[in-house]
Write an enzyme that holds these catalytic residues in place. Sequence first.
Site, PDB file in Angstrom:
ATOM      1  N   LYS A  60       0.886  -1.006   0.179  1.00 14.33           N
ATOM      2  CA  LYS A  60      -0.053  -0.063   0.055  1.00 14.33           C
ATOM      3  C   LYS A  60       0.912   1.502  -0.035  1.00 14.33           C
ATOM      4  O   LYS A  60       1.858   1.504   0.843  1.00 14.33           O
ATOM      5  CB  LYS A  60      -0.543  -0.122   1.053  1.00 14.33           C
ATOM      6  N   PRO A  61       0.575   2.358  -0.710  1.00 18.68           N
ATOM      7  CA  PRO A  61       1.552   3.328  -0.952  1.00 18.68           C
ATOM      8  C   PRO A  61       1.638   3.964   0.603  1.00 18.68           C
ATOM      9  O   PRO A  61       0.577   4.235   1.108  1.00 18.68           O
ATOM     10  CB  PRO A  61       0.873   4.255  -1.798  1.00 18.68           C
TER      11      PRO A  61
ATOM     12  N   GLY B 215       1.561   6.670   3.052  1.00 21.78           N
ATOM     13  CA  GLY B 215       0.895   7.967   3.399  1.00 21.78           C
ATOM     14  C   GLY B 215      -0.605   7.579   2.876  1.00 21.78           C
ATOM     15  O   GLY B 215      -1.521   8.643   3.014  1.00 21.78           O
ATOM     16  N   CYS B 216      -1.034   6.395   2.397  1.00 24.07           N
ATOM     17  CA  CYS B 216      -2.160   6.157   1.529  1.00 24.07           C
ATOM     18  C   CYS B 216      -3.298   5.892   2.839  1.00 24.07           C
ATOM     19  O   CYS B 216      -2.839   4.614   3.466  1.00 24.07           O
ATOM     20  CB  CYS B 216      -1.949   5.277   0.553  1.00 24.07           C
ATOM     21  N   VAL B 217      -4.189   6.353   2.965  1.00 19.98           N
ATOM     22  CA  VAL B 217      -5.139   5.775   4.192  1.00 19.98           C
ATOM     23  C   VAL B 217      -6.315   5.061   3.656  1.00 19.98           C
ATOM     24  O   VAL B 217      -6.565   5.209   2.641  1.00 19.98           O
ATOM     25  CB  VAL B 217      -5.648   6.902   5.272  1.00 19.98           C
TER      26      VAL B 217
END
Lengths: 103, 135, 110
Positions: C105-106, C108-110
């Site tokens: 998952k990238p 900082g991607c929530v």
Amino acid sequence: MTTLHMVNKSPFEKNAMQSALGHALKGDAVLLFEDGVYGALKGTTVASELGRIAGEVKVYVLGPDLTARGLGGDGRIADSVTVVDYNGFVDLVTTHQRTQAWL
Amino acid sequence: MSNIKKFLYLNRKAPYGSIYALESLEVVLIGAAFDQQVSLAFIDDGVFQLAKGQDTKSLGVKNFSPTFRALGDYGVTKLYVEQESLSERGLTAADLMPITYEDENDGFAEKPSINVVSRSELAGIMREQDVILSF
Amino acid sequence: MAYVINGTEVEHDEEGYLTDINQWNPELALEIAKGQQLEMNDERWEVVNFLRNYYDEYQVAPAIRVLTKALAKTMGPEKSSNKYLYELFPYGPAKQACMIAGLPKPTGCV
């Protein structure tokens, strides 16, 4: 009774290597691993510490930890220091009566 | 915009012996979404983070050094490296990996991100910051 | 939790991201996409392949802003707008496309 002194801290941040070298006796060995491998570099402000005990105490450095940090190339390590792999690490542990960690 | 602040991430730890270096980089990547003026400084053992030729395969941990080369895409184009810290560790600028960014205001010309500066220059750079984050 | 490809189990986390990115293959991508109710077409593959190349080079999945900027450069402005990417990956291009590409998952991607 010889001792293998194990150092895993950078000598520029902690004085573990300096202290280990200062307490190592003739026939002992010092193994630099993890961030301790930075202590084996040539031309640093702590390199003279290695020269001081050369001949009395053998200093080893763990190759995989050097390679991970981009220091695996030729000529980066002080001439008095020997590079070992994981098998060499095990050999050092078995050929000394005890190991002492300098945290 | 007047609420743009100058952030400096101050990196003082070697890359794999502790989690600080990786954590710092992750915070930089997350923080880059907030349109602030971000730069990084590498002093003391932090300079080892930028050593070229890192290869962690035999350690089984992630080699995150290539990610420094992505920072330009995130608008982070200033990586200050302290000369004295290099010298104390037997290193020169040539021992660091090349890191570049594309200057959008100059026809996307590739420019070096790493700036080797003296201790006193870096002290001056630190004084110009609104926020300094230590790792 | 695991995807099953030709009888082989490939583990993923509770959201669907692969546990081990080295287990990715194109067939698995089709399976992950199916779970996202997406059918892979040339346009989606372009983005997925781009993400894989980016990760290979930088060891990080790009944030959406970085993705659109980089796509604009290599594929042109019409294939890099937020709108275009959200049409391809309605639940978020960075998130969904990264999952299909087998990447973490990238950051900082929530």
